[in-house]
Enzyme design. Sequence first.
Site, PDB file in Angstrom:
ATOM      1  N   HIS A  15     -16.381  -6.388  -9.069  1.00  0.00           N
ATOM      2  CA  HIS A  15     -15.228  -7.295  -9.133  1.00  0.00           C
ATOM      3  C   HIS A  15     -13.903  -6.569  -8.970  1.00  0.00           C
ATOM      4  O   HIS A  15     -12.879  -7.201  -8.734  1.00  0.00           O
ATOM      5  CB  HIS A  15     -15.242  -8.051 -10.466  1.00  0.00           C
ATOM      6  CG  HIS A  15     -16.351  -9.053 -10.550  1.00  0.00           C
ATOM      7  ND1 HIS A  15     -16.152 -10.402 -10.401  1.00  0.00           N
ATOM      8  CD2 HIS A  15     -17.689  -8.903 -10.721  1.00  0.00           C
ATOM      9  CE1 HIS A  15     -17.303 -11.036 -10.499  1.00  0.00           C
ATOM     10  NE2 HIS A  15     -18.259 -10.154 -10.696  1.00  0.00           N
ATOM     11  N   ASP A  29      -5.609  -4.770  -7.485  1.00  0.00           N
ATOM     12  CA  ASP A  29      -6.444  -5.847  -8.032  1.00  0.00           C
ATOM     13  C   ASP A  29      -7.593  -6.105  -7.070  1.00  0.00           C
ATOM     14  O   ASP A  29      -7.365  -6.224  -5.861  1.00  0.00           O
ATOM     15  CB  ASP A  29      -5.595  -7.121  -8.170  1.00  0.00           C
ATOM     16  CG  ASP A  29      -5.943  -7.931  -9.406  1.00  0.00           C
ATOM     17  OD1 ASP A  29      -7.116  -7.893  -9.817  1.00  0.00           O
ATOM     18  OD2 ASP A  29      -5.047  -8.586  -9.956  1.00  0.00           O
TER      19      ASP A  29
HETATM   20  C1  GDG Z   1     -11.382  -9.291 -12.498  1.00  0.00           C
HETATM   21  C2  GDG Z   1     -10.689  -8.464 -11.395  1.00  0.00           C
HETATM   22  C3  GDG Z   1     -11.055 -10.358  -9.803  1.00  0.00           C
HETATM   23  C4  GDG Z   1      -5.653 -15.710 -17.374  1.00  0.00           C
HETATM   24  N1  GDG Z   1      -4.891 -16.041 -18.438  1.00  0.00           N
HETATM   25  C5  GDG Z   1      -5.446 -17.138 -18.964  1.00  0.00           C
HETATM   26  C6  GDG Z   1      -6.543 -17.500 -18.199  1.00  0.00           C
HETATM   27  N2  GDG Z   1      -6.655 -16.605 -17.233  1.00  0.00           N
HETATM   28  C7  GDG Z   1      -7.688 -16.670 -16.190  1.00  0.00           C
HETATM   29  C8  GDG Z   1      -7.076 -16.864 -14.825  1.00  0.00           C
HETATM   30  C9  GDG Z   1      -8.180 -16.330 -13.926  1.00  0.00           C
HETATM   31  C10 GDG Z   1      -8.804 -15.233 -14.790  1.00  0.00           C
HETATM   32  O1  GDG Z   1      -8.417 -15.472 -16.135  1.00  0.00           O
HETATM   33  C11 GDG Z   1      -8.267 -13.868 -14.402  1.00  0.00           C
HETATM   34  O2  GDG Z   1      -8.832 -13.500 -13.186  1.00  0.00           O
HETATM   35  P1  GDG Z   1      -8.105 -12.464 -12.219  1.00  0.00           P
HETATM   36  O3  GDG Z   1      -8.888 -12.460 -10.960  1.00  0.00           O
HETATM   37  O4  GDG Z   1      -6.707 -12.866 -12.013  1.00  0.00           O
HETATM   38  O5  GDG Z   1      -8.102 -11.060 -12.956  1.00  0.00           O
HETATM   39  P2  GDG Z   1      -9.115 -10.179 -13.905  1.00  0.00           P
HETATM   40  O6  GDG Z   1      -9.244 -10.770 -15.248  1.00  0.00           O
HETATM   41  O7  GDG Z   1      -8.548  -8.800 -13.883  1.00  0.00           O
HETATM   42  O8  GDG Z   1     -10.532 -10.241 -13.164  1.00  0.00           O
HETATM   43  C12 GDG Z   1     -10.021  -9.378 -10.389  1.00  0.00           C
HETATM   44  C13 GDG Z   1     -11.838 -11.047 -10.911  1.00  0.00           C
HETATM   45  O9  GDG Z   1     -12.387 -10.106 -11.830  1.00  0.00           O
HETATM   46  C14 GDG Z   1     -12.975 -11.902 -10.341  1.00  0.00           C
HETATM   47  O10 GDG Z   1     -13.793 -11.164  -9.512  1.00  0.00           O
HETATM   48  O11 GDG Z   1     -10.376 -11.331  -9.033  1.00  0.00           O
HETATM   49  O12 GDG Z   1      -9.446  -8.618  -9.330  1.00  0.00           O
HETATM   50  O13 GDG Z   1      -9.736  -7.566 -11.964  1.00  0.00           O
HETATM   51  O14 GDG Z   1      -9.165 -17.296 -13.682  1.00  0.00           O
HETATM   52  O15 GDG Z   1      -6.753 -18.214 -14.636  1.00  0.00           O
HETATM   53  N3  GDG Z   1      -7.325 -18.566 -18.445  1.00  0.00           N
HETATM   54  C15 GDG Z   1      -6.989 -19.340 -19.510  1.00  0.00           C
HETATM   55  N4  GDG Z   1      -5.908 -19.045 -20.299  1.00  0.00           N
HETATM   56  C16 GDG Z   1      -5.102 -17.968 -20.070  1.00  0.00           C
HETATM   57  O16 GDG Z   1      -4.120 -17.742 -20.769  1.00  0.00           O
HETATM   58  N5  GDG Z   1      -7.726 -20.425 -19.784  1.00  0.00           N
END
Ligand code: GDG
Length: 456
Positions: A156, A364
């Site tokens: 990821h 990222d």
């Molecule tokens: C890893 C990789 C890759 C965030 N704050 C809240 C909340 N979130 C949710 C977002 C999103 C998820 O969490 C975060 O996903 P990201 O992709 O932005 O980042 P990582 O956590 O670092 O994820 C990344 C991912 O894995 C998938 O493969 O894209 O590059 O680092 O869905 O919306 N959700 C809620 N409250 C929050 O305050 N409910």
Amino acid sequence: MSRLVVVSNRVSAPRQGRTGGEGGLAVGILAALRERGGLWFGWSGKITEQGGNLDVFEHGPITYATLDLTARDYEEYYSGFANRSLWPLFHYRLDLADFTRRYLAGYQRVNALFASKLLPHLQDDDQIWIHDYHLIPLADQLRQAGCKQKIGFFLHIPWPAPEVLVALPNHRSLVNSLCAYDLIGFQTEIDRQAFIDYVLRDAGGTQIDEATVELHGRRVTTGAYPISIDTENLAKMAEEASSTRHTERLRGSVRDRDLIVGVDRLDYSKGLVARVEAFEHLLKAYPANRGRAVFLQIAPPSRSDVPEYQHIRGELEAACGRVNAAYADFDWTPIRYLNKGFSRRLLTGFFRVSTIGLITPLRDGMNLVAKEYVACQNPEDPGALVLSRFAGAARELEGALIVNPYDNEGVAEALQSALAMSRDERRERWSAMFDYLRRHDIDAWREAYLKALADT
Ligand code: GDG
């Protein structure tokens, strides 16, 4: 169709009260497990004195198996090797990486524990899908115990350039163990190419065809499978959320000002301090935004027991405090920094009422928030997306304003163009991205990966 076995560090199990509130990845995995029946295996999130207790329970067509860890496992495997060695290294933060050998031993020990606990629950024709950097050696451990099933891996986070990877003391054995998989999925072609470069140039492997390499007699297929979101459902959720009490409260508090929104775990890879500095530059270089622009940054705490995360929290608080102290007026505060999480539903409404989504990670793998921001917009009057070139998502979201997050002045210029952008241009940019995300959603991602695994 063979049964699917998913293994990830954490399991989104119904008993933990999370049904209905899952993030995109859990939704995608659950859909596959429901369709074919299957097993989801991982850490329970619990720390016990003995560790090693496996709780197996069924919920509809899905069996969940969750394993407890000891405090030492947690410290060495999770906080240690996964989050203080691999995470900073794979995000190009060698300055923050800690390669304490005890962490590596714990990582290997917990992967061996996962393998020994999983093995008795496997069936001969299972298809096994292992997720992320916590579990790189798991297939190798399973193979050593005689496991012949097809095993796929999906990373990821980014795969670093070879010159960065070789700073890891055990880089050779880590990559060797990856070659025990049948298929390695990366987020982008850049990550995949960096892996191939390492195998060919540093490890002495050979290329079999475009996607396949051989290392020490093991053949492994590679592919880029950019992860995505549940596009249609998010769009529907955002439309419903646009008139809820919370969204109205936010709208009422912003009034006719421009709302810039960012949502990220509080992680140093997300570029939060530089983002605040870029917003500061917007206020400095384009004074008309003083009193007008509001930057709402939601950054729920993450990995708070890792010292680097405590440090970044202090830095971010200081930066926000400094900008607010310099620019706020009695009726306007430029930055609203919230160190807490919100429900998925609320976030969709917040995205929808904003003028700009500001997503500027320094590195990222993908960044799902960027895709979620697009899915949540009002088609008649969509917000603009300002997105870092170092997010995997930048390779796909061509309608975004792509920025270099290290260049505060450049980010401020992009924010200024987004604020001045005509509604026609915003619609044009948004509809191209939304159409793309409708076609390339989380189901398409999962299907493409699992088909490739079946074809290996
Ligand atoms: C890893 C990789 C890759 C965030 N704050 C809240 C909340 N979130 C949710 C977002 C999103 C998820 O969490 C975060 O996903 P990201 O992709 O932005 O980042 P990582 O956590 O670092 O994820 C990344 C991912 O894995 C998938 O493969 O894209 O590059 O680092 O869905 O919306 N959700 C809620 N409250 C929050 O305050 N409910």
